[in-house]
Every structure is written in C-alpha cells, then in structure tokens.
Design a protein around this motif. Sequence first.
Motif, short mmCIF file in Angstrom:
data_model
loop_
_atom_site.label_atom_id
_atom_site.label_comp_id
_atom_site.label_asym_id
_atom_site.label_seq_id
_atom_site.Cartn_x
_atom_site.Cartn_y
_atom_site.Cartn_z
N ARG A 33 2.83 1.79 -3.30
CA ARG A 33 1.97 2.23 -4.39
C ARG A 33 1.54 3.67 -4.17
NH1 ARG A 33 -2.95 -1.60 -5.79
NH2 ARG A 33 -2.40 -2.63 -3.85
N HIS A 34 1.28 3.98 -2.90
CA HIS A 34 0.86 5.33 -2.58
C HIS A 34 1.97 6.33 -2.87
CE1 HIS A 34 -1.69 8.26 -0.61
NE2 HIS A 34 -0.60 8.74 -0.06
N GLU A 60 3.87 10.82 -8.90
CA GLU A 60 3.21 11.20 -10.16
C GLU A 60 2.46 12.51 -9.99
OE1 GLU A 60 0.85 8.94 -12.71
OE2 GLU A 60 2.09 7.15 -12.64
N LEU A 61 1.75 12.60 -8.87
CA LEU A 61 0.96 13.81 -8.63
C LEU A 61 1.85 15.04 -8.48
CD1 LEU A 61 -1.89 12.59 -6.28
CD2 LEU A 61 -2.10 13.48 -8.60
N TRP A 112 0.85 -1.20 0.00
CA TRP A 112 0.00 0.00 0.00
C TRP A 112 0.87 1.23 0.00
CZ3 TRP A 112 -4.79 -0.42 -1.27
CH2 TRP A 112 -5.54 -1.53 -0.91
N ARG A 113 1.84 1.22 0.90
CA ARG A 113 2.68 2.39 1.08
C ARG A 113 3.46 2.70 -0.19
NH1 ARG A 113 5.74 1.54 6.33
NH2 ARG A 113 3.73 1.89 7.32
N GLN A 131 4.36 6.05 -5.01
CA GLN A 131 4.51 6.17 -6.45
C GLN A 131 3.49 7.16 -7.00
OE1 GLN A 131 4.12 2.36 -8.44
NE2 GLN A 131 3.61 3.43 -10.33
N MET A 132 2.25 7.00 -6.51
CA MET A 132 1.18 7.89 -6.95
C MET A 132 1.46 9.33 -6.54
SD MET A 132 -1.49 7.80 -8.61
CE MET A 132 -2.03 6.10 -8.66
#
Lengths: 333, 333, 142, 142
Positions: free
Chosen positions: B91-92, B98-99, B88-89, B94-95
């Motif tokens: 992937r978060h 991107e943001l 979870w961490r 990474q997102m």
Amino acid sequence: MVTRSLEEEYVKLLRDYLNGPGEDQLYFAQQMGKWLLAHDVSPEELTDMHGRALEKLGEVPEFVRASFSILTEVMIEYGNEHRSVHSWRSRHQQMEAELTVAQAMQKRLLPNQLPDYPGLEIGVVSIAAKQISGDYYDFICQDRERFCLTVADITGNGISAAMCMSMLKYAIDSLREMPLGPDEMLRHLNRIVGRNIDPSMFVTMLYGSYDTHQHCFRYAVAGHEPGFLYRAAEGVFYDLAGQGSVLGLCPNSEYEVQEVRLEAGDILILLTDGVTECKKNRYYLQRDELVLQMQAELGVHAQKMANALYNRLLALSQFELLDDYTMIVLRRT
Amino acid sequence: MVTRSLEEEYVKLLRDYLNGPGEDQLYFAQQMGKWLLAHDVSPEELTDMHGRALEKLGEVPEFVRASFSILTEVMIEYGNEHRSVHSWRSRHQQMEAELTVAQAMQKRLLPNQLPDYPGLEIGVVSIAAKQISGDYYDFICQDRERFCLTVADITGNGISAAMCMSMLKYAIDSLREMPLGPDEMLRHLNRIVGRNIDPSMFVTMLYGSYDTHQHCFRYAVAGHEPGFLYRAAEGVFYDLAGQGSVLGLCPNSEYEVQEVRLEAGDILILLTDGVTECKKNRYYLQRDELVLQMQAELGVHAQKMANALYNRLLALSQFELLDDYTMIVLRRT
Amino acid sequence: MWQSCGPETIKIEREADIVTARQVGRNMSRQLGFGTIMQSRIATSISELARNIYLYAGSGTITIAPIVRNGVLGLQLTAIDAGPGIPDIRKAMEDGYSTSGALGAGLPGVRRMMDEFEIHSSPGEGTRVVVVKWNGPIEEGV
Amino acid sequence: MWQSCGPETIKIEREADIVTARQVGRNMSRQLGFGTIMQSRIATSISELARNIYLYAGSGTITIAPIVRNGVLGLQLTAIDAGPGIPDIRKAMEDGYSTSGALGAGLPGVRRMMDEFEIHSSPGEGTRVVVVKWNGPIEEGV
Ligand SMILES: [Mn+2]
Ligand SMILES: [Mn+2]
Ligand SMILES: [Mn+2]
Ligand SMILES: [Mn+2]
C-alpha cells in the motif's frame, strides 16, 4: 519489554499445559501472543523468555539450551521486521490523515446544493472509487433562468486528478463573470489544461447551459462519454450528440455547440465513463444494457432515479467500483 | 515455506554450533534470518522447524517437546504481524507511486525557465520539505519590458496545498490577459480562494509586476513574509513594506500597491517563511541573523547568491528542512 | 570492570573480519553488562555496518568502544570507510529501500535497535556511521 | 478417512465455547492431513471468528466442515451471527482498524492465513463469514 510477572505467567502457562495438554491452554497461548505483541515484546525476546522458562520446568539438556542461542540470533531479524511495522503503520496513518484533509477539500469543490427551478428536477450521484475522485461536476447559476453545468473526468490517479480538478474549478470560477458560450469555454479550458498539465494526462468534459424557461440545453463536448436523452413521447433513449477533442491534447481544438429542447417528461442523463464501466461478471456493461436498466427506473423523481440506477449498477458489479462514478439526471416535469 | 534442504541446513548450523560454539555460526544464523525472511518463512514456521531440528540432535525431553506447541501457538500472532507487513509495504509503494506522479505534475506548475531581461539578474531556489510542496512561485511575461511575479505559501499539508496551488495557478493563468494591477489581482484571488477552500486553510502571497525599463517593482502583499530590499549605495538591508490580509480570510479584503525602484547593485529578496523558519540549534533564525547571512553572499550573480544562502541555511539547520523553502533574488546590475 | 576494556578497532577487509568484529562487540557488551538479547542485537548491528563496508566500500574499520555520558554507561560503534558513499541518505534510511540490498541495507534496522544513530556520507567521500546503545547508570565499584 | 468426519456446528455463547470450537477445528484439520502449523492457524482463525461472535454479537454459530472442490480437499469455517453487523466492511478489513479491537478485529489476519475469505454483513442483519483452507488433492484410498 519482558517483565518478571509476564515471565511467571508464561512459565505457569507452560506448566499447566505440561500437566494436562488441552485446547484451553493453546487458546490462552494465542491470546497471550496478541497481548505480547500489543505490549511490544519482540520475537527474539519471546524466544529468549521461552528458553529461560524451560529451565524452571525440568532438566534442560545442554544442546537444547545452546540451540536457543542460534534461534535467538535468527529471530533478531524477525525482530527488525517487527520493529519496522511501527514505522510503516505510522507513515501510513500520516498519509491517511493527509488524504482525509484532501478529501474534505475536494468535497468543497463540488456544489453543496443543486439548482432549484420550477418545472425541472435535478438528481446527482457522484461516488469516488478510492478516497480521491477524478470525476468533477458543478452547477453555476447564471441568472434567474439559466444555469451552467459541467461534468468532467480526469485521467490518472487520485492525487494528480484532484490537483487538476481544482485547476478546472478555479479556471471556470474566474471566468464565470464573462459571457462565454459552451464552445468558447471549452476552447479556453483546453488551452489552460494544455499549458499546465502533463501531456500524459487529459480531461474529458461536457459543458453546457440550461435555459429553464425554454427548457433548452446548449452544450459542447470534449471527448466525453455521451449522455442520453429520453423522449417521453416515444419512450425511447437516444445518445446525446456531440464530439470534440479531449482537453489538453491539441492547443487549437475547436468545439461545436449542440442544442436539445426538452418536452414534458423528457430526461437528460449525463455521466462519466465510470457508469458504463461498471463490470458485470468481468464484462463491461454495454450501453444498450444500461438503457434497459434506465428504462426500469422511469417515472420517479430525478434524484430517486439516479439513486436507484446507482444501486442497480453497483449490485451488478458485485459492490466493486473500478472507476469514479458520476450520473446527473435532469427531468422536465 | 520451509523446504527440506532448508531444514537440513538449519540442522547443520545447529550441529556445528553445538560441536564448538563460535561467533561464525552466530553470524551465519543472523544471515540465515535475513534469508528466511526474504523467502517468507513465517516466525511460527521457524519455531516449528527449530523444534523438529532438536529431535535430530539428541534426546529431547518430553516437556521441551510439548513446550514448542505453546511457543508455536504464541508465534502465530507474530506470524500475522509478519504477513501484514506485505500489505503495509505494497500500500505504501502504491501511495509513493501516486505521490511521484503528483510531484511531477506539481513541477509543471512551476516555471521551467526564468525571464531574461538586460540589466536584471534573477535567481530562484525552491525546495519542498516533503514530496509535495506548499510553496508556489511563478513568473509571467506581460510584454517586452514587464513581467509578473508571484510568491505564495499555502498552509496545511502536502496534498491539499498542492490542490490549492493548482487552483491559484489556473486562476492567475486565466486572468493573465486582463490588465489587473497587483491590488486588483489579490482582491480577485482572495474572493476565489475564500469561495473554494476550507476555512481552516489560507494562502499568503506577494504579487507584483516588475518594469525592467524603469526598474520599478509594483506589488501588493497578502499576509506574506516580508522580503528584503538591499540598497547598494548604503550597504543596508531593509524590510520590504506591505501588509494585507491573507487570502481566503475575509471576503472584502483590500490590498495596497507598493512601489520600489531599484538602483544599480540593489537587490530584491522575496521569500516564504520556510527561509526564516530554518532552525538553528532548536531556535528559529531571526531576521537580523538572516541579514548577516545575506551580507556574506553579496556581489555575486543572483542565482549564485540564492544557492549560497540555501546551503548556508541548510547547514545551520543541520540538513533538516522543516518547511518548504523558497527564495527569489532580483538584482539590478 | 569496564575500565579494563578499552576501544578496539577492527579492519574490515574480508568476511572473516565481520565475525571478528561481532565477537569483539559481543564480548565487550557482555562485559558492560548488556543482557543476552542486547548482546545479539549489538552483534547484528556490527554485522550490518561491517557488511556495508565489506560489500560496498571494499575496506574500512569498525571501532567498538565503551562510552560514558552523564554517568550512564554505553557501547559505541563507529564504522568508517572511504567507499563510494551513499548518494541519498534520507532514502537509504527508508525501509523499502533497505530491502533492496543496496548500499545502506540494514541501516533502518540498526537505527531501531540502537539508541543513537548518526550518519555522514556523501558520494566520493565515504561513509561514517556512529551508533550508541546505552545500558544504564554506572554501578558503584565498577 | 475424511469421509468419517462430517460437518460440526458449535454454538458460541460463552468463552468456553471458543475453546470447544478450536478443539473441533484442530481435530478435524489433523484428520484432513493438515500439518501442525496449519492446525494452529486454523485454530487461531476459529478463535478470531468465534471471539467476534462472543464479544460483539453475544451468540452465534461456527460450522466446521470438510470440503471438496475440483478434487481438492479442504476445511471450511462458517461463522454466523445475528448481531449488530459491521457498518463498513472495507474498513474492517484494513489492518489499522483491526488493531483497535473493535468488531471485526483479527479478520485481516484470518484472511491472510486462509485461502478463501468471504464476508457478508450489514448493520442490523448480522454477519456471516465463510473461509476455506485448501490442503491439496484428495489422496488415493482416502
Ligand atoms: Mn477518471
Ligand atoms: Mn472515468
Ligand atoms: Mn506552507
Ligand atoms: Mn511555509
């Protein structure tokens, strides 16, 4: 929260196991773990319940009883991690929902149908490596005989690529009524891209106009992966000519118009680098290997050829797409 | 992984606690919990270690020993949750990365400096409620005396709003060289928005041209939150006139040109609904309350006024922005 | 019973003070009728608040007090320091941030263990955190 | 010692078969020298694979086998069924999906507990999952 009935069930599980230890109770214990988690029983509550359950099963020595105070205290931190999972999950789900909307919006940027002219077959396969694609393509009808064609690849990650793509789409869309040649269009887009996106990002593009009467394709290229021209009469694949600076690099880049004329059976293949960057056993596919793959799929409808090539290349790269993949096949019948 | 020294430390902690239970050992236990988590010791490993530690502290009854088999089995599921936190961490993160790139890209869509003309002060405050904003504004110099001004609010969530915003930016940018009136510009953008974005999304916009010689502002409105005109001579705030269908709703919407002339001391305030939707004790701020706030900040430079109003409204809504906030203040000196 | 326990304020200057604050919090929460798990969670919350003071502000106070609102009994923790303050509270309350061990570490965990959480902090002006854990309606005769 | 334990295949048709498979896996992993925690994790993995067969394919097999590669000893689990298959494997391996209790539930957990994980599945053609847990180099005299 731990309820009384749950606690009774746990004591019964322990008692059964003590009476005759067996795999079935262990299986039940594992299932119970899932159930407890689903009902949001924290790990410290579980340890605490275990300590209480022991009291019902026998004479618990004082040191064992006291040790559970320490174990519970340690478990509180595990409980904090457990509680944080909820927030990770909900934030992630929110983000996924946003991406789904963005994905749908991106779909609307792509043409929902292909041009249909006599004597010309068109096939397209465009697949995103992740949720949001950085590859762009479009067909715009100019008049009864001609249509414009764009293939582009935007560097960088999904979201900013998608933002850039929508710029390109609008920019091209707002210029559609002006009669610009392919070189002028790229010159124009180059200025817009340069003014508006980060210097670290750039766009490669092939922009062209296809005359379905003359079967003549006039195009210009901005640093884009070269396409292929298949000459049916010779049975040979040629690289499509054309160079030019990527969009957004220098403000005054000039682009050259290229022209090819398709004879019956000739095929134009336009693509993005995601096609050639399919990995085959850790090595990128070479263009001559790609030609071998294409040669094996000649003689079918353009869309069928595009599909077949995608399946071949996907299998070669063990079903893993590392980059967005776009291939457009134009075949004069 | 549980190491031998860790296990010894744990036994020591238990022993200390048993010899004289005190808050200091419990504090140490909590700190140890953090340490174990940081070293990725799973909860089932912890329970197992606890069971082994007991053996070193006294005579463990058989039923207690056996009970740890059940507890460990239950804990495996908690371990699975523990192991999932990592993914979870990551992937978060990474997102988030991107943001951050998307955010930087979005910043480039906004003007990096404000127009500077004699006799006119300009102030802007534009703050995103989350990472990516759905509010858009821009200033484009037309000539020595005139500049164009856009304020827009895009419905929907961050990512797709950002995609739409970049479309608008490019569309306006590619039309900048054509001499379009505000009504024509909105008519044009309406068609482009309608063709390209999801029917569930729409855009409200005010587009205008300010003549700094005549101090005349000609504008048109597409369903956008009305701005304010402050008449210094009267000391009164008026709503800015102008209606019109939001962009992207109907293909043939027409827009009307409005015109206001600023006298010395007059102020034009343009905004998005995020300004009026500041929540005050669970109620949205009324426009007349907003006027009261504005009246309290007259007589300063336009940018100072914009800043002061933002701080006032943010405090009123207890430092929580529910929507993107944009306010543009134009003040004739 | 709870009337006999009033608010207590513990100065946090050394690590030993953290233990004292935990002990006071554990005793008071026991007196207020909280179960063993909640006693431990309250002690953990006190740890986190006190450690933030000890590590990043140098000194400050933790006040632990029984509280009654609308006939419901609870425990309130107030942590105050005049330290450097937290520059970005929004960020400090995020999970990823807290794992880095910076100022504000553990705060998301405290927020989740407690029922109410309020924080005021700005650079140079110190930090004030107030959290409440409710236990339920006041019982008769208490 | 491990030479004496060969591969065993358990038919999964009833819930009791899941227990049998777990028992075989636990025994074999003990014989292969895995610690108690790993024995439990292997049993849990077998549960997940077998339950997916039992709940969604109706029947299938679990094969549990010692395995040696490059001088390292491990345990291999192979789950095979001819059920409906998993339409979107990428999705099934995501955490959010697995909590929904659909076909493929628990697979992300299995992948994390084991060292190697391979899945082949397509609608109508059933599912085949192969996982391996390594224990370390073969000891002398074993
Ligand atoms: Mn790309
Ligand atoms: Mn690419
Ligand atoms: Mn908006
Ligand atoms: Mn808004």
